[in-house]
Design a protein around this motif. Structure first.
Motif, PDB file in Angstrom:
ATOM      1  N   ILE A  67     -67.847  -4.021  34.375  1.00 34.18           N
ATOM      2  CA  ILE A  67     -68.859  -4.582  35.250  1.00 34.18           C
ATOM      3  C   ILE A  67     -68.777  -4.089  36.705  1.00 34.18           C
ATOM      4  N   ILE A  85     -78.501   4.934  38.314  1.00 36.58           N
ATOM      5  CA  ILE A  85     -78.585   3.521  38.646  1.00 36.58           C
ATOM      6  C   ILE A  85     -78.730   2.659  37.417  1.00 36.58           C
ATOM      7  N   ALA A  86     -79.739   3.264  36.594  1.00 34.45           N
ATOM      8  CA  ALA A  86     -80.031   2.479  35.152  1.00 34.45           C
ATOM      9  C   ALA A  86     -78.992   2.294  34.234  1.00 34.45           C
ATOM     10  N   PHE A 101     -76.457   0.135  35.461  1.00 37.70           N
ATOM     11  CA  PHE A 101     -77.126  -1.302  35.235  1.00 37.70           C
ATOM     12  C   PHE A 101     -76.756  -1.649  33.726  1.00 37.70           C
ATOM     13  N   ASN A 102     -76.912  -0.758  32.625  1.00 40.26           N
ATOM     14  CA  ASN A 102     -76.661  -0.967  31.361  1.00 40.26           C
ATOM     15  C   ASN A 102     -75.187  -1.164  31.134  1.00 40.26           C
ATOM     16  N   ILE A 139     -73.165  -2.650  32.879  1.00 40.05           N
ATOM     17  CA  ILE A 139     -73.033  -4.003  33.480  1.00 40.05           C
ATOM     18  C   ILE A 139     -73.240  -5.001  32.473  1.00 40.05           C
ATOM     19  N   GLU A 140     -74.329  -4.887  31.806  1.00 40.37           N
ATOM     20  CA  GLU A 140     -74.934  -5.345  30.536  1.00 40.37           C
ATOM     21  C   GLU A 140     -73.964  -5.717  29.618  1.00 40.37           C
ATOM     22  N   PHE A 166     -68.186 -10.238  28.186  1.00 41.16           N
ATOM     23  CA  PHE A 166     -67.596 -11.266  28.670  1.00 41.16           C
ATOM     24  C   PHE A 166     -68.044 -12.589  27.872  1.00 41.16           C
ATOM     25  N   VAL A 198     -70.902  -7.672  30.479  1.00 37.42           N
ATOM     26  CA  VAL A 198     -71.599  -9.121  30.471  1.00 37.42           C
ATOM     27  C   VAL A 198     -71.420  -9.557  28.928  1.00 37.42           C
ATOM     28  N   MET A 234     -74.106   1.760  40.615  1.00 34.85           N
ATOM     29  CA  MET A 234     -75.590   1.369  41.102  1.00 34.85           C
ATOM     30  C   MET A 234     -75.507   1.668  42.567  1.00 34.85           C
ATOM     31  N   LEU A 256     -79.825 -11.798  25.103  1.00 34.83           N
ATOM     32  CA  LEU A 256     -79.376 -10.572  26.234  1.00 34.83           C
ATOM     33  C   LEU A 256     -79.793  -9.026  25.610  1.00 34.83           C
TER      34      LEU A 256
END
Lengths: 200, 497
Positions: free
Chosen positions: A117, A133-134, A137-138, A140-141, A147, A144, A124, A165
């Protein structure tokens, strides 16, 4: 022995994600992220025994690579100059991994998702290229997702949360691919700092 | 004969219980039918979204007697609560007016885009309705993301600069989704259930409540759903998305989508905490509401783009809704819910009027407008009603809902917040009068000599909403009756009845 093996598995996962953020060739970064995502699916399957993780993450990997290679072929394979260069980014990523491991007392799972994350947020914030940046973002996904699995491994509805998700991530990746190509046609650049005709 | 009657009653009861599913599926069904109908008749294709919304509206209205009688529909994972039903009614009102308006509005779009446009609009509406008729957190998230993804495409629909707005919307709503899913995970970890109705029961059964997890979950929900609700400081996507989207989509975004954030947020907070009138969570909500009200109004004052002005006013008005619901008193909840209904009516009306003006003048810049009232009297009248209603001027609908929020603030001893709310109404009146002056009065700039207005499907929907704003303003008990079941249901949740 088991803990060493787990630590190696999760370190590999985090290093792959970090490499996807650092390398400047966008095709290579996309391939690295795809391997990271497929690797995560395999790890999830091994840790939880839930087949949803492996199916969906292989699908995420495929549905990431295909549209992003399509985008890169229509735009540029070279990343826009980032805020911080490769060396500084590598140092920061190693720092993120070390600090998260120290904070979570070398727990591979917890430090793994926190690192992912944090690296995603770093990607980003510190990269200007919207493809990078994309990828952040992925990342982070994926963090998560890990998590979610960690916190509610044995809940009967955990696969449902993860499935929702993952489905959203796949659709968002397809969508952002279309948007990035549209932005490139309009602005002739993938530099997020130059895509600022609208005031915030 | 008797058996036949019993069987008939059973079948009718069965059909009745399926109503939420039909109502949710109807827009999706309409979306599937668009290309088929388009192959037969383009004109029929353009009317299809309106017909689909009309059928959806009839299905939703036919649930009214049961919902008003305290019955909750449950079928195949969908569950219609009184709060969800109120939001469904709001969606129906907005959907009907917007799809009627769209019939003429889409004439400015290329023919090759129209099938996609209608399909996406109906899917967007279906996703929102599905969310309102769900009480399972994962299902709420699923429908919310469906509508968000479709709305990102719709925001980018007119290409060019709209891609930038779509990209910002993608980034921020994507981050919002991450916060939301983390919040849902934490709540699930703490309570062992995703069903909102079961959360209070599961918490009352535990001796030591896992409050840390829940508190963290609540804070993440505030960020995630606050992003969707366009609360300051999570509002950055909202002005761009509202300004660059096609006008009917801006109307849906402002009329309903921002309220989905408030809807889901308060369902979660009330389910976890019941009354939240003390503690850190309520302080955060008060702060966000106050700063949203003021910041939105101040930013609206500085705008010259008519759609951006309306977008910032949405940020400001969401502050009133959050403030009313955060008070968790009968007056506050009633005021907050009434303002949801009223804001949807006058904001959709204002966006549709703005769409008419932009359609005629080919500009969004208010400095290039002026003297339009003589050429477009119906639009000018509707816009004036919407503007005064939003500023909370009597006898329009916005006055009553704002008054309830003020009363609730005084009742709770929140004098500073009440002063902020009243002052924001003054600012709202200021920027709306300024906008009316720039657009409708003074001398028209050169090039506006060909402006004309006819009574058609672009002027009638805003006019209908203007009449609704006046009717609810003169007879506020009509609107209060609509929000009453939702108020009682939320108060039941707050007081753990």
């Amino acid at each position: 022995m088991d803990s060493i093996w787990l630590a190696l598995v999760f370190t590999g996962l985090v290093v792959l994600g970090g490499a996807a953020i650092v390398v400047s060739r966008l095709k290579l970064a996309s391939v690295l992220f795809t391997i990271h995502s497929a690797y995560l699916g395999t790890v999830l399957f091994i840790v939880t025994g839930d087949p949803e993780g492996i199916y969906m993450h292989y699908l995420i990997a495929a549905m990431f690579l295909w549209p992003f290679l399509w985008v890169i072929n229509r735009t540029s394979n070279y990343e826009e100059p980032p805020v911080l260069g490769a060396k500084a980014s590598s140092i920061i990523i190693v720092l993120i991994m070390t600090v998260s491991n120290l904070f979570y007392n070398w727990d591979p799972l917890q430090s793994g998702y926190v690192s992912m994350i944090a690296m995603g947020i770093y990607g980003m914030v510190a990269r200007r290229d919207i493809i990078k940046i994309a990828i952040g973002f992925n990342l982070i996904e994926n963090g998560v997702h890990l998590f979610t699995i960690h916190l509610v491994t044995f809940g009967p509805q955990t696969p449902y949360i993860a499935l929702v998700l993952d489905s959203a991530t796949i659709l968002l990746n397809l969508l952002v691919a279309w948007i990035i190509v549209g932005i490139y046609e309009e602005y002739k650049s993938l530099n997020s700092w130059k895509i600022a005709r609208l005031r915030w | 004969m008797e058996d036949r009657k019993v069987a008939l009653v059973r079948i009718l009861t069965e059909i009745h219980s399926i109503l939420p599913l039909f109502a949710t599926l109807c827009p999706f069904g309409g979306a599937v039918l668009v290309p088929i109908v388009s192959a037969v008749s383009k004109r029929a294709r353009d009317w299809l979204p309106f017909v689909a919304m009309l059928v959806t509206g009839i299905l939703i209205l036919s649930m009214a007697p049961s919902v008003f009688g305290g019955v909750e529909y449950t079928y195949m994972g969908l569950r219609v609560t009184a709060f969800g039903y109120l939001m469904g009614v709001v969606m129906t009102m907005v959907g009907l007016t917007v799809t009627a308006y769209t019939v003429f509005y889409t004439r400015k779009l290329p023919e090759t885009w129209l099938n996609y446009y209608h399909m996406l609009t109906l899917t967007f509406i279906g996703g929102i309705l599905g969310m309102f008729f769900s009480t399972n957190l994962a299902t709420i998230f699923l429908f919310l993301e469906t509508s968000t993804i479709v709305s990102i495409i719709l925001v980018s629909f007119e290409r060019g600069r709209a891609f930038e707005a779509g990209y910002k919307f993608y980034m921020l709503s994507g981050l919002g989704a991450m916060f939301t899913i983390m919040s849902i995970t934490l709540i699930y970890a703490a309570t062992g259930t995703l069903e909102l109705a079961s959360i209070p029961r599961s918490l009352s059964g535990t001796v030591t409540k896992p409050l840390t997890l829940l508190d963290l979950g609540a804070v993440l929900a505030i960020v995630g759903f606050g992003l969707k609700a366009g609360l300051v400081p999570f509002h950055a996507w909202l002005p761009d998305a509202h300004a660059e989207a096609p006008t009917p989509i801006s109307a849906i975004l402002s009329g309903v989508v921002v309220k989905t954030g408030a809807y889901a947020l308060f369902l979660i907070l009330f389910a976890i905490y019941g009354g939240i009138s003390s503690g850190k969570i309520v302080s955060i909500l008060y702060f966000l509401a106050a700063i949203s009200m003021l910041f939105g109004a101040v930013m609206a004052l500085a705008q010259t783009d008519i759609k951006r002005l309306l977008a910032y006013s949405t940020v400001s008005q969401m502050g009133y809704i959050i403030l009313g619901l955060s008070y968790t008193s009968a007056l506050g909840v009633e005021g907050g819910l009434f303002h949801i209904l009223n804001h949807s009516a006058f904001k959709v009306l204002l966006f549709l009027c703005a769409g008419n003006i932009i359609f005629q003048t080919r500009t969004r810049d208010m400095r290039k407008m002026g003297g339009i009232a003589k050429k477009m009297p119906l639009t000018a009248f509707s816009f004036a009603v919407g503007a005064l209603a939003m500023a909370g001027v009597p006898p329009f609908n916005g006055f009553w809902s704002k008054l309830l929020v003020y009363y609730a603030g005084v009742e709770q001893g929140q004098l500073i917040l009440t002063i902020v709310a009243v002052s924001t109404s003054g600012l709202t009146l200021g920027y709306m009068v300024r906008a009316m002056h720039m657009v409708f009065f003074g001398e028209p700039p050169t090039g506006h000599t060909t402006l004309n207005e006819r009574i058609d499907w672009m002027t009638l929907p805003p006019l209908a909403l203007a009449i609704l704003c006046i009717v609810i303003g003169v007879f506020p008990e009509l609107g209060l009756q609509i929000v009453k079941p939702a108020t009682q249901a939320l108060l039941g949740l707050i007081l753990r009845l």
